[in-house]
Design a protein around this motif. Structure first.
Motif, short mmCIF file in Angstrom:
data_model
loop_
_atom_site.label_atom_id
_atom_site.label_comp_id
_atom_site.label_asym_id
_atom_site.label_seq_id
_atom_site.Cartn_x
_atom_site.Cartn_y
_atom_site.Cartn_z
N GLN A 121 0.79 -1.28 0.04
CA GLN A 121 0.07 0.25 -0.01
C GLN A 121 0.99 1.32 0.04
O GLN A 121 0.61 2.12 -0.96
CB GLN A 121 -0.97 -0.19 1.21
CG GLN A 121 -1.98 1.33 1.31
CD GLN A 121 -3.10 1.12 0.33
OE1 GLN A 121 -3.57 0.09 -0.09
NE2 GLN A 121 -3.50 2.34 -0.29
N LYS A 122 1.89 1.34 0.84
CA LYS A 122 2.88 2.43 0.67
C LYS A 122 3.42 2.61 -0.53
O LYS A 122 3.64 3.91 -1.16
CB LYS A 122 3.88 2.26 1.94
CG LYS A 122 3.41 2.14 3.21
CD LYS A 122 4.45 2.11 4.16
CE LYS A 122 3.90 1.94 5.46
NZ LYS A 122 5.16 1.77 6.77
N VAL A 123 3.95 1.59 -1.39
CA VAL A 123 4.42 1.98 -2.74
C VAL A 123 3.43 2.28 -3.58
O VAL A 123 3.48 3.29 -4.25
CB VAL A 123 4.89 0.36 -3.12
CG1 VAL A 123 5.32 0.71 -4.62
CG2 VAL A 123 6.12 0.32 -2.26
N VAL A 124 2.13 1.97 -3.51
CA VAL A 124 1.06 2.43 -4.31
C VAL A 124 0.66 3.94 -4.14
O VAL A 124 0.50 4.67 -5.00
CB VAL A 124 -0.14 1.49 -4.03
CG1 VAL A 124 -1.49 2.20 -4.92
CG2 VAL A 124 0.41 0.02 -4.72
N GLU A 125 0.72 4.06 -2.84
CA GLU A 125 0.50 5.54 -2.47
C GLU A 125 1.38 6.39 -2.94
O GLU A 125 1.41 7.56 -3.38
CB GLU A 125 0.32 5.67 -1.25
CG GLU A 125 -0.92 4.90 -0.44
CD GLU A 125 -1.41 5.43 0.94
OE1 GLU A 125 -0.90 6.31 1.52
OE2 GLU A 125 -2.53 5.05 1.40
N ARG A 126 2.80 6.06 -2.73
CA ARG A 126 3.86 6.73 -3.39
C ARG A 126 3.93 7.14 -4.98
O ARG A 126 4.01 8.11 -5.41
CB ARG A 126 5.23 6.25 -3.21
CG ARG A 126 6.54 7.16 -3.39
CD ARG A 126 7.86 6.40 -3.16
NE ARG A 126 9.13 7.53 -3.61
CZ ARG A 126 10.08 7.01 -3.81
NH1 ARG A 126 10.69 5.65 -3.42
NH2 ARG A 126 11.04 7.88 -4.18
N ILE A 127 3.38 5.93 -5.45
CA ILE A 127 3.02 6.13 -6.85
C ILE A 127 2.11 7.07 -7.35
O ILE A 127 2.33 7.89 -8.15
CB ILE A 127 2.80 4.71 -7.66
CG1 ILE A 127 4.03 3.83 -7.56
CG2 ILE A 127 2.14 4.85 -9.15
CD1 ILE A 127 3.75 2.25 -7.91
N ALA A 128 0.92 7.24 -6.59
CA ALA A 128 0.12 7.91 -6.69
C ALA A 128 0.33 9.46 -6.44
O ALA A 128 -0.08 10.39 -7.41
CB ALA A 128 -1.16 7.78 -5.70
N MET A 129 1.29 9.63 -5.65
CA MET A 129 1.61 11.03 -5.46
C MET A 129 2.72 11.55 -6.21
O MET A 129 2.98 12.68 -6.43
CB MET A 129 1.86 11.19 -3.80
CG MET A 129 0.85 11.15 -2.61
SD MET A 129 1.27 11.00 -1.11
CE MET A 129 2.25 9.83 -0.90
N GLU A 130 3.72 10.76 -6.60
CA GLU A 130 4.87 10.98 -7.33
C GLU A 130 5.00 10.82 -8.71
O GLU A 130 5.65 11.78 -9.51
CB GLU A 130 6.09 10.51 -6.56
CG GLU A 130 6.37 10.93 -5.04
CD GLU A 130 7.47 10.31 -4.39
OE1 GLU A 130 8.45 10.18 -5.13
OE2 GLU A 130 7.54 10.18 -3.18
N ALA A 131 4.35 9.65 -9.29
CA ALA A 131 4.51 9.19 -10.59
C ALA A 131 3.81 10.18 -11.41
O ALA A 131 4.49 10.77 -12.62
CB ALA A 131 3.69 7.90 -10.93
N PRO A 132 2.80 11.03 -11.42
CA PRO A 132 2.35 11.80 -12.28
C PRO A 132 3.26 12.96 -12.74
O PRO A 132 3.43 13.34 -13.76
CB PRO A 132 0.83 12.32 -11.73
CG PRO A 132 0.44 11.15 -10.99
CD PRO A 132 1.71 10.85 -10.20
N ALA A 133 3.74 13.36 -11.62
CA ALA A 133 4.69 14.83 -12.02
C ALA A 133 6.07 14.18 -12.78
O ALA A 133 6.55 14.79 -13.84
CB ALA A 133 5.30 15.14 -10.81
N GLN A 134 6.45 12.83 -12.58
CA GLN A 134 7.53 12.20 -13.27
C GLN A 134 6.92 11.90 -14.80
O GLN A 134 8.26 11.82 -15.72
CB GLN A 134 8.18 11.14 -12.78
CG GLN A 134 8.85 11.50 -11.31
CD GLN A 134 9.65 10.15 -10.83
OE1 GLN A 134 9.93 9.61 -11.56
NE2 GLN A 134 9.62 9.99 -9.45
#
Length: 311
Positions: free
Chosen positions: A296-309
């Protein structure tokens, strides 16, 4: 209520959405997942529209439209949708009424993911024999344009080979005009033509023939071919294929869950598909001890950081 985000992509930013399966009671984890998904900034929260599904068949499973209605009450910005609804147990007349109601309750935040359906439990739950691939395609070809009419016209009468409507009234219609958007799931020629004619978006899960023994590279090539055939179908109708959003539902390509193992893995996966013209990537909300297990922590990090990248 805050204004919902638009369903069309306004820039080259790749959107990130999630599927929250309805396998938990609302007050025992389901509600909190929808609230958290909006907090994390997901563009759309989808759910499957099934009566039961695969490994979840013998456990709790709740209806899609009531679940989305409840989700509309605890969210303000995130779009909501099915991924996907099919004719297996739906009729266009009753479905249209439910969708117009959901669109109203949500303030115009609904996207209808719609497909021809398959041979799973939904296909026989009403007591019918499973339809052949040809019959599923025939029904889908009638279902989609009739539903289009029901969502855009005040009164519809129709008599077809599979469906009928007699003065079916849907006043006042959708909040979204002329109707809520269709995201049409298709890979074959007839389905792609329906997507080109009636869709505001196209959905794919990749090539199911590659799931067991294919490679990620083969999958990308197969999906590129699907996108090219969609462009051909649009060209036949005189429509610009860039008018359609292109949605990839993950979890069914040879990569399986590997893109959710880390932020870098997801950015690499999403970037390869963005190059094919995809405007939206959909990931499953983690479900322990299932095909959709993830940190879950990885998924939340993806949600918060991946769009900007991925901009």
């Amino acid at each position: 209520m805050k204004r919902p985000s638009p369903h069309r992509l306004g820039s080259m930013t790749l959107r990130l959405s999630t599927v929250i399966l309805p396998y938990r009671r609302w007050h025992e984890g389901s509600r909190s997942a929808w609230v958290r998904a909006e907090e994390l900034g997901f563009h759309t929260g989808y759910t499957y529209d099934h009566l039961s599904w695969r490994s979840f068949r013998d456990g709790p499973w709740f209806g899609a439209v009531p679940t989305l209605t409840a989700a509309a009450g605890v969210t303000e910005r995130m779009r909501l949708g099915t991924l996907v609804t099919s004719p297996n147990f739906r009729h266009p007349v009753t479905l249209a009424k439910e969708l117009i109601t959901l669109d109203d309750i949500s303030g115009g935040r609904v996207t209808l993911g719609i497909g021809a359906g398959g041979t799973g439990f939904d296909a026989t739950a009403l007591g019918q024999e499973p339809w052949t691939p040809r019959e599923r395609a025939d029904r889908f070809a009638e279902f989609v344009p009739l539903l289009d009419r029901l969502l855009t016209e005040d009164s519809v009468s129709y008599e077809g080979d599979f469906y009928a409507a007699h003065e079916a009234r849907n006043i006042p219609g959708c909040v979204q005009r002329p109707r809520l958007p269709f995201a049409v799931a298709a890979t074959g020629p007839r389905g792609l033509r329906l997507a080109a004619r009636h869709g505001q978006a196209w959905v794919t899960t990749g090539d199911p023939r590659l799931y067991e023994n294919g490679t990620p590279e083969q999958s990308v090539q197969a999906i590129r071919g699907q996108a090219e055939r969609l462009a051909d179908a649009c060209a036949e109708l005189g429509r610009d294929v860039t008018e359609l959003d292109k949605i990839l539902l993950t979890g069914f390509t040879p990569d399986r869950g590997r893109p959710l193992e880390s932020l870098d893995a997801f950015v690499d996966f999403a970037g390869r598909h963005a190059e094919l013209g995809f405007t939206e990537i959909v990931i499953h909300w983690p479900i322990p001890d299932s095909d959709f297990a993830a940190d879950q922590k990885v998924v939340e990090r993806i949600a918060m950081e991946a769009p900007a990248q991925l901009r």
